[in-house]
Design a protein around this motif. Sequence first.
Motif, PDB file in Angstrom:
ATOM      1  N   ALA A   1      43.907  43.395  31.349  1.00  0.00           N
ATOM      2  CA  ALA A   1      43.931  44.307  32.501  1.00  0.00           C
ATOM      3  C   ALA A   1      45.370  44.650  32.889  1.00  0.00           C
ATOM      4  O   ALA A   1      45.658  45.775  33.296  1.00  0.00           O
ATOM      5  CB  ALA A   1      43.201  43.670  33.683  1.00  0.00           C
TER       6      ALA A   1
ATOM      7  N   ASP B   1      33.964  47.268  28.832  1.00  0.00           N
ATOM      8  CA  ASP B   1      32.789  47.663  29.624  1.00  0.00           C
ATOM      9  C   ASP B   1      32.727  46.882  30.931  1.00  0.00           C
ATOM     10  O   ASP B   1      32.311  47.400  31.963  1.00  0.00           O
ATOM     11  CB  ASP B   1      31.500  47.433  28.821  1.00  0.00           C
ATOM     12  N   TYR B   2      33.150  45.624  30.874  1.00  0.00           N
ATOM     13  CA  TYR B   2      33.161  44.818  32.098  1.00  0.00           C
ATOM     14  C   TYR B   2      34.119  45.427  33.126  1.00  0.00           C
ATOM     15  O   TYR B   2      33.762  45.606  34.298  1.00  0.00           O
ATOM     16  CB  TYR B   2      33.602  43.390  31.760  1.00  0.00           C
ATOM     17  N   LEU B   3      35.323  45.759  32.688  1.00  0.00           N
ATOM     18  CA  LEU B   3      36.300  46.317  33.619  1.00  0.00           C
ATOM     19  C   LEU B   3      35.890  47.690  34.131  1.00  0.00           C
ATOM     20  O   LEU B   3      36.245  48.079  35.233  1.00  0.00           O
ATOM     21  CB  LEU B   3      37.683  46.396  32.955  1.00  0.00           C
ATOM     22  N   ASP B   4      35.124  48.425  33.314  1.00  0.00           N
ATOM     23  CA  ASP B   4      34.637  49.742  33.746  1.00  0.00           C
ATOM     24  C   ASP B   4      33.372  49.636  34.585  1.00  0.00           C
ATOM     25  O   ASP B   4      32.821  50.649  35.012  1.00  0.00           O
ATOM     26  CB  ASP B   4      34.335  50.629  32.521  1.00  0.00           C
TER      27      ASP B   4
ATOM     28  N   LEU C   1      33.228  33.295  31.659  1.00  0.00           N
ATOM     29  CA  LEU C   1      34.575  33.444  32.226  1.00  0.00           C
ATOM     30  C   LEU C   1      34.886  32.302  33.194  1.00  0.00           C
ATOM     31  O   LEU C   1      36.005  31.789  33.235  1.00  0.00           O
ATOM     32  CB  LEU C   1      34.622  34.780  32.971  1.00  0.00           C
TER      33      LEU C   1
ATOM     34  N   GLU D   1      30.159  36.467  33.105  1.00  0.00           N
ATOM     35  CA  GLU D   1      30.865  35.818  34.222  1.00  0.00           C
ATOM     36  C   GLU D   1      30.704  34.299  34.176  1.00  0.00           C
ATOM     37  O   GLU D   1      31.624  33.575  34.563  1.00  0.00           O
ATOM     38  CB  GLU D   1      30.393  36.409  35.555  1.00  0.00           C
TER      39      GLU D   1
ATOM     40  N   GLN E   1      30.476  48.749  33.478  1.00  0.00           N
ATOM     41  CA  GLN E   1      29.373  49.351  32.711  1.00  0.00           C
ATOM     42  C   GLN E   1      28.530  48.325  31.960  1.00  0.00           C
ATOM     43  O   GLN E   1      27.727  48.695  31.104  1.00  0.00           O
ATOM     44  CB  GLN E   1      29.951  50.351  31.704  1.00  0.00           C
TER      45      GLN E   1
ATOM     46  N   SER F   1      35.300  38.896  24.436  1.00  0.00           N
ATOM     47  CA  SER F   1      36.380  39.843  24.161  1.00  0.00           C
ATOM     48  C   SER F   1      35.815  41.248  23.880  1.00  0.00           C
ATOM     49  O   SER F   1      36.373  42.251  24.319  1.00  0.00           O
ATOM     50  CB  SER F   1      37.191  39.308  22.975  1.00  0.00           C
ATOM     51  N   ASP F   2      34.682  41.290  23.167  1.00  0.00           N
ATOM     52  CA  ASP F   2      34.071  42.599  22.876  1.00  0.00           C
ATOM     53  C   ASP F   2      33.605  43.323  24.136  1.00  0.00           C
ATOM     54  O   ASP F   2      33.518  44.545  24.165  1.00  0.00           O
ATOM     55  CB  ASP F   2      32.859  42.428  21.948  1.00  0.00           C
TER      56      ASP F   2
ATOM     57  N   LEU G   1      41.660  38.061  29.815  1.00  0.00           N
ATOM     58  CA  LEU G   1      41.211  39.170  30.673  1.00  0.00           C
ATOM     59  C   LEU G   1      42.350  39.617  31.594  1.00  0.00           C
ATOM     60  O   LEU G   1      42.594  40.818  31.759  1.00  0.00           O
ATOM     61  CB  LEU G   1      39.999  38.738  31.514  1.00  0.00           C
TER      62      LEU G   1
END
Lengths: 222, 89
Positions: free
Chosen positions: B47, B15-18, B33, B30, B20, B10-11, B43
């Motif tokens: 999003a 950054d994952y979606l960006d 996930l 991943e 980064q 969750s933290d 997630l």
Amino acid sequence: MNGARLAAVVCYSAVASPTETTPTPPSASPDQALVDALRSHAPGAFEQLVRTRGGRLLAVTRRLLGNEEDARDAVQETFMNAYRSIDRFEGGSLLSTWLHRIAVNVSLMKLRTRKRKPEESLDHLLPAFKDDGHFMERFESGSEPADVRLSRIEEQATVRTAIDELPEHYRTVLLLRDIEGLDTRDVAEQLGITANAVKLRLHRARQALRTLLAPRLGRPDR
Amino acid sequence: MSKMTCRACSDFLADYLDGQLDPGIRATFEVHLDKCRNCRAYLEQYAAVIKAGRCACERENEQAAGALPEELVRAILAAQAERGNTSDA
């Protein structure tokens, strides 16, 4: 990770990076004709600018300031600033983008001059975890993707109301990053906080918004 | 990081979606996930609210286009005219 899931993630990445999208290049332009008219002080040019661009700017300042009187003052100030500095508009962006940026800056200036409120907590809207690090709550994917469900016109008022319910410190960051498309560094500079604080507030604001919208995210087909 | 909890996952969402996340952390993220249906659903919803906020506000902007209250239009034009007169003086 299977192909379908990876494709979904790629789609989310595009959703989450507003600042990385390429702006539409200005076309050969009605904008330029209006800018030329403004620069030559042509009768009616300023009124045309106000009437054609003002509505969208008022929507932006209302969201950021949450107060009708301040929002209207900010729109007025935006147009006065724009008129004063029209010679500095270089045409590298759309006129609407340039005005929008001025409106955001004017709104932020107004926010900075407001008496600082203590930061409200939104811990009650953040996810809770068990001792072993698992979520307390179970989240369900509906038969219809959550983004499709929430993006329906009839849900949009609910989404806007939920954004308005966020405490100001969090709402401002969410609006600037996710809605207005400023990058983290710009937001940090404008608000006088660190980039890490921007990232943390943004993440929490999104989590809180998800919680507020949770009733709309469950399985509608059950 | 060999294993990841839902809390850590969750933290890392933003950054994952960006795009980064450090490649090593991204790989672990991943893997988690892929195994955790609850985090995948979270997630998806996280999003979705980003996209929904943008859609709702863009729709609000479109609805507001050309709808500046007349009294505000007049106030802005009057302020500009006054400023013009002041500059001319």
